[in-house]
Structures are given as C-alpha cells and as structure tokens.
Design an enzyme around this catalytic site. Structure first.
Site: not given
Length: 385
Positions: A131-133, A136, A165
């Site tokens: 997700l993050d990283p 994004d 995030c």
C-alpha cells in the site's frame, strides 16, 4: 548485459501470516500452480489457512530459513511478510538457489547490496509493492506522467506533490487510532527524523509529529505529518529538471484530534530509551486492543499541482478510501492484493531480473492500477486543468 530472469516454476512460498496477509494469498492460490504458507509452526500456518478459507488450497509449513531453503527450487517465488530486517538473509538464500523474491517493504541498504548478485543470477527482486510503499508510487507516477504531457518537460514550472497514507479506525475512538501493524513499529517510525521539501527548501523534522498539519481530503479534515526521507522520490517519480518543487512530502495521515490524543505518547518518545519504548508499545497494545468487531479504514491521498511560468496550471489527485469488513481488514486487502499482483507478474515473466518496485514507469503504473481496480481495490482520479 541484462540477464534474463530464471523461468518461474509456478511455486510460491508465502512467509508469515500476520495482520497484512489477506485475500492476496487467495488470489495467488488461483494463479500459482502451488502455494506454501510458512508460519512459526505448521499448526499455526494451518490455522491461518482455515481463517482465510484456504485450507486444502495451500500447504502449511513451519518456517525456519533452513527449512525453507531445503524446499526452494530455481524459479520459485518467495514472498516475505516478515519484518524488514529479515529480508536480507532471506534474499541471500533466494540468490543462492535461483528463487525470486518479493516483499512490500522499502528497499534497505542490506537488500540493495545484494541486487547485483541477484541480477547476475537472473533473480527478480520485487520491493515496495504494498500500500505505502506501493499503491502510492503507482498514483504518483501516473499523476506525474499526466502533468508532464499537459505542461511539457521543458517548460519552467513549480509544483507541489503530497502523498499521505494512513490506517485509521473506521469509527473514531478516543485514541483516534487502530493498530494495523505492530505498536513498536508505529512508535519507532515516529522516533525517526523526516526529510522533505517545504517552501522550496529541504527541511528535516527531528520529531515528525511536531510538523503535523491539517489536511483536507474530499471535504474531511485529517492531520498529517512527514515520515522517512521524501527527497529521493523526486527523481524516482520522474519529475522534470525544469520544474522546481515548492512542496514535496510523503507522509502519514491520521484522524483529526490525533495530535492532542497522543500527547502523553509523544512525551514518552521525547525521553524514553529503547527499553521504555518497547514497554510502552506493550502498554498501548493492551490499552487499545483490536477486536473482531472493529473495522479499519485506509485513506491514501496523492495530489500534484503544477504552475508553469506561462501561467498555465495542472492539478490532479488520486484518492483511495476503503473500509474493512468482517472477512478482511482494509489494510490487509490493500497490501496483500498489491503484492499478489506483483507476484503474478513475476510468475508470468514480465519483470526483469534485479531490483523492481511496484512502479518503475508511467506505463506500468497505469497497467497495475487497471489490474488493481479489477481486483477490487477502488480509488478515484480527479484532474483539473
């Protein structure tokens, strides 16, 4: 000379079944010829498969590095959901045995040191694919590509890029937070200085929470603060040399009121040593447990505004706002499905040997975003000219 990747064998070894392991594992059971789930004990691996509805579709295993190595074959794919410090020794075994490696974590120096050997051995090293990283990066690459096409690489311009995030409780609580990963990890991230660009100058926040600001997303007010080192991503995202950053920050998003609710935690972070912070993590986990009835919410907002010296402007933004359900948390859905998508591209041979991130080009970002939308990760794009 670029080495072709070792042909994928069709076998995936998924290591760890913690909070971020979700339906992505099920997706791989549909795609791969064979999936093995490695956990602390075989019985715990079997329990995790039962919980995920995957009993009989993946083989449970008790994880040790030596036990895994004994079963690794050339072309297998190892997916690490282990803590980041454990990636490097795991990757070393993959390189030695010709197996591919994937994780959702940032690239560490210890992993980076092994990339040349991995490339020479034909091993794919997929990182930053969660997700993050992860998502994004996809959002940022796609926005930069659209802005470059609209404004022009050679046109002098200034820009603001923000990428925030956060995993938060779907129903706000007094603590304004729901632990979606280990409390110790959350606290130690806050203890790490953050570097970013603010008002055209590189800035370092020794205590990131002291740089918290209000941030409105789709009409809702949040609190955001910078984390890690944002500056290298100016180059990674392909922003033109003719454009000057006014603001460039990658950071964390929290519910409004977080700064006030966590005041006592921040006082501990200012003075506590490692032992005290470890103890505090345990205390917070006990004081704010997650129950089966709790639902999490993931909010990821990436925006880019470009102002050319000619007076032309371009503004765009992606927003992902998902709530978990009884079957799966929003965090597990976003992390595991993105990572599974990356593993599918290792299996089909479309990723080169050596280091890969979720997004390396605008074209691949657009492709992965289309595939994520098809896989049930919903997001919106807004563009204003």
């Amino acid at each position: 000379m670029t080495t072709d990747p070792v042909p994928a064998s069709g076998t995936v070894h998924w290591i760890g079944a913690g909070l971020s392991t979700g339906s992505g594992l099920a997706a791989l059971c549909d795609t791969a010829e064979r999936v093995r789930l490695w956990h602390r004990t075989e019985s715990r691996a079997a329990d995790a498969l039962d919980r995920l509805g995957l009993a009989g579709r993946a083989e449970p295993r008790a994880y040790t590095l030596s036990a895994l190595a004994a079963e690794l074959a050339p072309g297998d794919v190892v997916v690490s959901m282990l803590p980041a410090p454990e990636h490097a020794p795991l990757l070393a075994e993959c390189v030695r045995l010709g197996a591919h490696f994937a994780c959702s974590s940032y690239v560490s120096e210890a992993v980076l040191e092994q990339v040349p050997a991995a490339e020479k051995a034909g091993v794919v090293v997929l990182t930053e694919s969660g997700l993050d990283p992860g998502i994004d990066h996809l959002f940022a690459h796609a926005l930069v590509a659209r802005a470059r096409e609209a404004v022009g690489d050679a046109t002098p311009a200034s820009y603001t890029l923000t990428s925030y995030c956060g995993g938060v409780p779907a129903v706000p609580n007094d603590f304004t937070y729901r632990f979606s990963w280990a409390p110790a990890g959350v606290l130690n991230a806050l203890r790490s200085p953050a570097r970013y660009i603010d008002q055209g100058a590189e800035t370092v926040a020794e205590r990131p929470w002291e740089a918290t600001r209000r941030h409105v997303v789709d009409g809702e007010t949040f609190e955001v603060y910078p984390n890690r080192d944002s500056v290298p991503f100016v180059a990674q995202y392909g922003l033109p040399d003719a454009w000057t950053p006014r603001t460039f920050v990658r950071g964390t998003l929290r519910l409004e009121g977080w700064l006030r609710a966590w005041d006592a935690v921040f006082e501990e972070l200012k003075t506590g040593d490692d032992a005290r912070i470890t103890a505090l993590a345990g205390e917070l986990a006990a004081a704010h447990p997650t129950t089966d009835d709790d639902r999490d919410r993931v909010v990821l907002a990436v925006s880019l505004e470009v102002r050319a010296e000619t007076g032309a402007t371009w503004t765009g933004g992606y927003l992902l706002d998902l709530v978990g359900d009884a079957e799966e948390s929003a965090m597990a859905r976003c992390v595991s499905r993105t990572l599974a998508l990356g593993v599918r591209h290792v299996l089909d041979g479309s990723l080169p040997a050596g280091l890969n991130r979720a997004a390396e080009t605008a074209g691949r970002s657009e492709q992965w975003l289309r595939e994520l939308a098809r896989d049930g990760i919903e997001f919106t794009l807004r563009v204003d000219r």
